[in-house]
Design a protein around this motif. Structure first.
Motif, PDB file in Angstrom:
ATOM      1  N   GLY A  34      51.400  41.535  52.904  1.00 23.70           N
ATOM      2  CA  GLY A  34      52.170  42.758  53.116  1.00 23.70           C
ATOM      3  C   GLY A  34      51.384  43.928  53.656  1.00 23.70           C
ATOM      4  N   GLY A  35      50.085  43.982  53.410  1.00 20.63           N
ATOM      5  CA  GLY A  35      49.308  45.115  53.894  1.00 20.63           C
ATOM      6  C   GLY A  35      48.757  44.870  55.293  1.00 20.63           C
ATOM      7  N   VAL A  36      48.648  45.939  56.082  1.00 21.73           N
ATOM      8  CA  VAL A  36      48.073  45.815  57.419  1.00 21.73           C
ATOM      9  C   VAL A  36      46.675  46.405  57.485  1.00 21.73           C
ATOM     10  CG1 VAL A  36      50.349  45.899  58.493  1.00 21.73           C
ATOM     11  CG2 VAL A  36      49.046  48.013  58.257  1.00 21.73           C
ATOM     12  N   SER A  37      46.255  47.092  56.446  1.00 23.71           N
ATOM     13  CA  SER A  37      45.003  47.831  56.531  1.00 23.71           C
ATOM     14  C   SER A  37      43.929  47.354  55.557  1.00 23.71           C
ATOM     15  CB  SER A  37      45.268  49.325  56.287  1.00 23.71           C
ATOM     16  OG  SER A  37      45.801  49.522  54.998  1.00 23.71           O
ATOM     17  N   SER A  38      44.275  46.426  54.671  1.00 25.93           N
ATOM     18  CA  SER A  38      43.321  46.014  53.639  1.00 25.93           C
ATOM     19  C   SER A  38      43.534  44.558  53.232  1.00 25.93           C
ATOM     20  CB  SER A  38      43.455  46.890  52.385  1.00 25.93           C
ATOM     21  OG  SER A  38      43.152  48.236  52.647  1.00 25.93           O
ATOM     22  N   ASP A  39      42.449  43.967  52.681  1.00 27.93           N
ATOM     23  CA  ASP A  39      42.570  42.715  51.941  1.00 27.93           C
ATOM     24  C   ASP A  39      42.930  43.086  50.512  1.00 27.93           C
ATOM     25  OD1 ASP A  39      41.864  40.947  53.974  1.00 27.93           O
ATOM     26  OD2 ASP A  39      39.727  41.210  53.603  1.00 27.93           O
ATOM     27  N   ILE A  40      43.975  42.442  49.971  1.00 29.58           N
ATOM     28  CA  ILE A  40      44.419  42.750  48.621  1.00 29.58           C
ATOM     29  C   ILE A  40      44.578  41.440  47.853  1.00 29.58           C
ATOM     30  CG2 ILE A  40      46.115  43.952  47.203  1.00 29.58           C
ATOM     31  CD1 ILE A  40      46.939  45.531  49.684  1.00 29.58           C
ATOM     32  N   TRP A  41      43.950  41.379  46.670  1.00 26.12           N
ATOM     33  CA  TRP A  41      43.941  40.155  45.886  1.00 26.12           C
ATOM     34  C   TRP A  41      44.410  40.414  44.461  1.00 26.12           C
ATOM     35  CZ3 TRP A  41      42.211  35.354  47.845  1.00 26.12           C
ATOM     36  CH2 TRP A  41      41.635  35.410  49.125  1.00 26.12           C
ATOM     37  N   LYS A  42      45.184  39.486  43.963  1.00 23.73           N
ATOM     38  CA  LYS A  42      45.516  39.432  42.540  1.00 23.73           C
ATOM     39  C   LYS A  42      44.489  38.521  41.880  1.00 23.73           C
ATOM     40  CE  LYS A  42      49.068  37.552  39.443  1.00 23.73           C
ATOM     41  NZ  LYS A  42      50.383  36.839  39.390  1.00 23.73           N
ATOM     42  N   ARG A  48      43.511  39.330  31.170  1.00 18.64           N
ATOM     43  CA  ARG A  48      44.242  40.358  31.917  1.00 18.64           C
ATOM     44  C   ARG A  48      44.242  40.007  33.402  1.00 18.64           C
ATOM     45  NH1 ARG A  48      40.445  45.725  32.799  1.00 18.64           N
ATOM     46  NH2 ARG A  48      38.436  44.668  32.966  1.00 18.64           N
ATOM     47  N   THR A  49      45.099  40.690  34.140  1.00 19.70           N
ATOM     48  CA  THR A  49      45.189  40.491  35.580  1.00 19.70           C
ATOM     49  C   THR A  49      44.931  41.817  36.275  1.00 19.70           C
ATOM     50  OG1 THR A  49      46.818  38.737  35.283  1.00 19.70           O
ATOM     51  CG2 THR A  49      46.644  39.686  37.472  1.00 19.70           C
ATOM     52  N   ILE A  50      44.097  41.790  37.306  1.00 22.57           N
ATOM     53  CA  ILE A  50      43.768  42.997  38.048  1.00 22.57           C
ATOM     54  C   ILE A  50      44.089  42.794  39.528  1.00 22.57           C
ATOM     55  CG2 ILE A  50      41.945  43.621  36.412  1.00 22.57           C
ATOM     56  CD1 ILE A  50      39.898  42.721  38.570  1.00 22.57           C
ATOM     57  N   CYS A  51      43.951  43.862  40.272  1.00 23.45           N
ATOM     58  CA  CYS A  51      44.151  43.829  41.718  1.00 23.45           C
ATOM     59  C   CYS A  51      42.877  44.369  42.373  1.00 23.45           C
ATOM     60  CB  CYS A  51      45.351  44.685  42.099  1.00 23.45           C
ATOM     61  SG  CYS A  51      45.782  44.628  43.843  1.00 23.45           S
ATOM     62  N   VAL A  52      42.348  43.651  43.349  1.00 23.82           N
ATOM     63  CA  VAL A  52      41.140  44.072  44.070  1.00 23.82           C
ATOM     64  C   VAL A  52      41.525  44.371  45.515  1.00 23.82           C
ATOM     65  CG1 VAL A  52      38.854  43.376  44.887  1.00 23.82           C
ATOM     66  CG2 VAL A  52      39.595  42.763  42.581  1.00 23.82           C
ATOM     67  N   LYS A  53      41.053  45.492  46.011  1.00 29.85           N
ATOM     68  CA  LYS A  53      41.429  45.942  47.360  1.00 29.85           C
ATOM     69  C   LYS A  53      40.192  46.284  48.167  1.00 29.85           C
ATOM     70  CE  LYS A  53      44.498  49.174  49.738  1.00 29.85           C
ATOM     71  NZ  LYS A  53      45.529  50.223  49.592  1.00 29.85           N
ATOM     72  N   ARG A  54      40.164  45.816  49.432  1.00 29.82           N
ATOM     73  CA  ARG A  54      39.056  46.102  50.341  1.00 29.82           C
ATOM     74  C   ARG A  54      39.620  46.555  51.688  1.00 29.82           C
ATOM     75  NH1 ARG A  54      34.949  41.346  51.669  1.00 29.82           N
ATOM     76  NH2 ARG A  54      36.914  40.380  52.290  1.00 29.82           N
ATOM     77  N   ALA A  55      39.126  47.669  52.194  1.00 34.55           N
ATOM     78  CA  ALA A  55      39.607  48.208  53.470  1.00 34.55           C
ATOM     79  C   ALA A  55      39.103  47.378  54.641  1.00 34.55           C
ATOM     80  CB  ALA A  55      39.153  49.655  53.622  1.00 34.55           C
ATOM     81  N   LEU A  56      39.954  47.215  55.659  1.00 29.07           N
ATOM     82  CA  LEU A  56      39.593  46.508  56.891  1.00 29.07           C
ATOM     83  C   LEU A  56      39.247  47.510  57.993  1.00 29.07           C
ATOM     84  CD1 LEU A  56      42.492  43.883  56.962  1.00 29.07           C
ATOM     85  CD2 LEU A  56      40.107  43.452  56.349  1.00 29.07           C
ATOM     86  N   PRO A  57      38.242  47.214  58.815  1.00 32.00           N
ATOM     87  CA  PRO A  57      37.890  48.128  59.909  1.00 32.00           C
ATOM     88  C   PRO A  57      38.892  48.099  61.060  1.00 32.00           C
ATOM     89  CG  PRO A  57      36.498  46.185  59.980  1.00 32.00           C
ATOM     90  CD  PRO A  57      37.294  46.088  58.706  1.00 32.00           C
ATOM     91  N   GLN A  58      39.610  46.988  61.207  1.00 31.08           N
ATOM     92  CA  GLN A  58      40.613  46.848  62.258  1.00 31.08           C
ATOM     93  C   GLN A  58      41.956  46.511  61.612  1.00 31.08           C
ATOM     94  OE1 GLN A  58      40.830  46.998  65.874  1.00 31.08           O
ATOM     95  NE2 GLN A  58      42.974  46.755  65.273  1.00 31.08           N
ATOM     96  N   LEU A  59      42.939  47.384  61.793  1.00 31.02           N
ATOM     97  CA  LEU A  59      44.230  47.168  61.158  1.00 31.02           C
ATOM     98  C   LEU A  59      44.990  46.033  61.835  1.00 31.02           C
ATOM     99  CD1 LEU A  59      43.363  49.915  60.031  1.00 31.02           C
ATOM    100  CD2 LEU A  59      45.750  50.611  60.114  1.00 31.02           C
ATOM    101  N   ALA A 100      30.525  48.766  49.395  1.00 31.31           N
ATOM    102  CA  ALA A 100      31.242  47.578  49.868  1.00 31.31           C
ATOM    103  C   ALA A 100      32.674  47.892  50.277  1.00 31.31           C
ATOM    104  CB  ALA A 100      31.239  46.502  48.789  1.00 31.31           C
ATOM    105  N   GLY A 101      33.130  49.126  49.983  1.00 29.04           N
ATOM    106  CA  GLY A 101      34.501  49.487  50.312  1.00 29.04           C
ATOM    107  C   GLY A 101      35.515  48.726  49.482  1.00 29.04           C
ATOM    108  N   LEU A 102      35.225  48.614  48.178  1.00 27.11           N
ATOM    109  CA  LEU A 102      36.046  47.814  47.262  1.00 27.11           C
ATOM    110  C   LEU A 102      36.405  48.618  46.017  1.00 27.11           C
ATOM    111  CD1 LEU A 102      33.994  44.493  47.133  1.00 27.11           C
ATOM    112  CD2 LEU A 102      36.376  44.615  47.841  1.00 27.11           C
ATOM    113  N   PHE A 103      37.576  48.342  45.469  1.00 28.21           N
ATOM    114  CA  PHE A 103      37.849  48.829  44.122  1.00 28.21           C
ATOM    115  C   PHE A 103      38.838  47.893  43.439  1.00 28.21           C
ATOM    116  CE2 PHE A 103      41.035  51.474  46.480  1.00 28.21           C
ATOM    117  CZ  PHE A 103      42.196  51.063  45.836  1.00 28.21           C
ATOM    118  N   ALA A 104      38.858  47.989  42.108  1.00 29.06           N
ATOM    119  CA  ALA A 104      39.794  47.217  41.296  1.00 29.06           C
ATOM    120  C   ALA A 104      40.705  48.180  40.554  1.00 29.06           C
ATOM    121  CB  ALA A 104      39.036  46.336  40.301  1.00 29.06           C
ATOM    122  N   MET A 105      41.962  47.780  40.435  1.00 29.53           N
ATOM    123  CA  MET A 105      42.942  48.588  39.716  1.00 29.53           C
ATOM    124  C   MET A 105      43.841  47.660  38.916  1.00 29.53           C
ATOM    125  SD  MET A 105      45.406  49.626  42.930  1.00 29.53           S
ATOM    126  CE  MET A 105      45.894  48.373  44.129  1.00 29.53           C
TER     127      MET A 105
END
Length: 332
Positions: A34-42, A48-59, A100-105
């Motif tokens: 669904g995202g065009v700008s980031s890698d997003i992982w469950k 527990r379950t988290i979500c990890v997101k990393r920004a992409l340099p090319q959308l 690394a341009g990463l965070f977990a939420m």
């Protein structure tokens, strides 16, 4: 969702280094679509379950659209700010690796947090939810208004230009010479207004209908700037989605007005009519951009419908309205 994809070593290392995994428990990764700008992982960690997101340099869009990965850090900072003031309206931030341009939420189960966009396109138009979105958005702007510390922390006009002003308004100006000057003037006005912390992508695709109210996602465009942009950006989507669900036009119109009014009720950092005036000028530019800019909406495909939006938007750009309610009345 895709189950076949495998996370690369950087993602796995991030989760391990941050101490998010437990000894003997193997993390289970699932890529979210669904995202065009980031890698997003469950990521299922057992307890527990988290979500990890990393920004992409090319959308991931048809047009060439490069964007700085530093936006990931600003999204993290936006989430931290909102979690302090409106904790029910943002996923809880967990951990970050700025280099690394990463965070977990926190991961929010879709069964309890449906995406507002999907509801709207299915004809489920909840006026109360629209009002709640306006209230939360106004509260975030009010809490952040005239904060010198936030202005320094979110001095991100280069990011905002690359992610919003250029692909939306500048790119559209190049395709419409008859309103080019007006659109570029709008860019200058928006870039030069620094009143509050702006999300930059308040779209129904980034809003979950949570049990405790709307939850805002994807603040990659976070910038200390013009709060009118957020208001116009969200109202724009209510107009566009009404195009494809004409049977619910009355509810879309009421949602437009409810969101606008609940937002303006929170405005205390400047006269409310000034925010409304700027939003009313921005809205037709954004309407046109979502048809002919670098990121057109995917759900309006009929050329007659596109032409209807184009004609309405160009007319308003040439002869701007001062009030959002007037735009709502004229469209619906």
């Amino acid at each position: 969702m895709s189950n076949a994809a495998v996370p690369d070593r950087d993602l796995v290392h991030f989760v391990e280094v941050q101490g998010l995994t437990k000894p003997g428990v193997k993390a289970r990764w699932q890529e979210l679509a669904g995202g065009v700008s980031s890698d997003i992982w469950k990521v299922d960690l057992g307890d527990r379950t988290i979500c990890v997101k990393r920004a992409l340099p090319q959308l991931k869009v048809a047009a060439v659209w490069d964007a700085p990965v530093s936006r990931n850090a600003y999204e993290w900072a936006w989430m931290q700010f909102v979690s302090e003031h409106c904790p029910a309206n943002v996923p809880a931030p967990i951990a970050q690796d700025v280099e690394a341009g990463l965070f977990a939420m926190a991961y929010l189960e879709p069964e309890d947090h449906p995406v507002w966009k999907q509801q709207l396109l299915a004809g489920e138009v909840d006026v109360g939810l629209a009002a709640a979105v306006g209230k939360v958005l106004g509260a975030i702007h009010a809490e952040s208004a005239w904060r010198i510390d936030l202005a320094k922390r979110f001095d991100t006009i280069e990011n905002f230009y690359a992610l919003r002003l250029e692909p939306y308004l500048v790119a559209t100006a190049a395709r419409y010479p008859e309103v080019s000057a007006a659109l570029l003037a709008l860019v200058a006005q928006t870039a030069g207004t620094t009143h509050a912390l702006v999300h930059g992508d308040v779209s129904p695709k980034n809003i979950l209908a949570g049990p405790r109210g709307p939850v805002l996602l994807d603040a990659e465009c976070a910038w200390y700037g013009d709060p009118a942009f957020d208001l116009a950006f969200c109202l724009n989507h209510l107009v566009l989605k009404a195009v494809v669900v004409p049977s619910r036009s009355a509810e879309f119109a009421r949602s437009f007005m409810a969101l606008m009014r609940s937002y303006l009720d929170q405005v205390g950092w400047e006269p409310a009519h000034e925010v409304q005036r700027r939003a009313a000028k921005l809205l037709p530019g954004l309407l046109l951009a979502r048809i002919d800019g670098k990121s057109p909406v995917e759900y309006i495909t009929d050329e007659q419908e596109k032409d209807r939006v184009r004609g309405f938007a160009v007319g308003l750009i040439k002869d701007p309205s001062q009030e959002l309610s007037d735009i709502c009345r004229r469209w619906f």
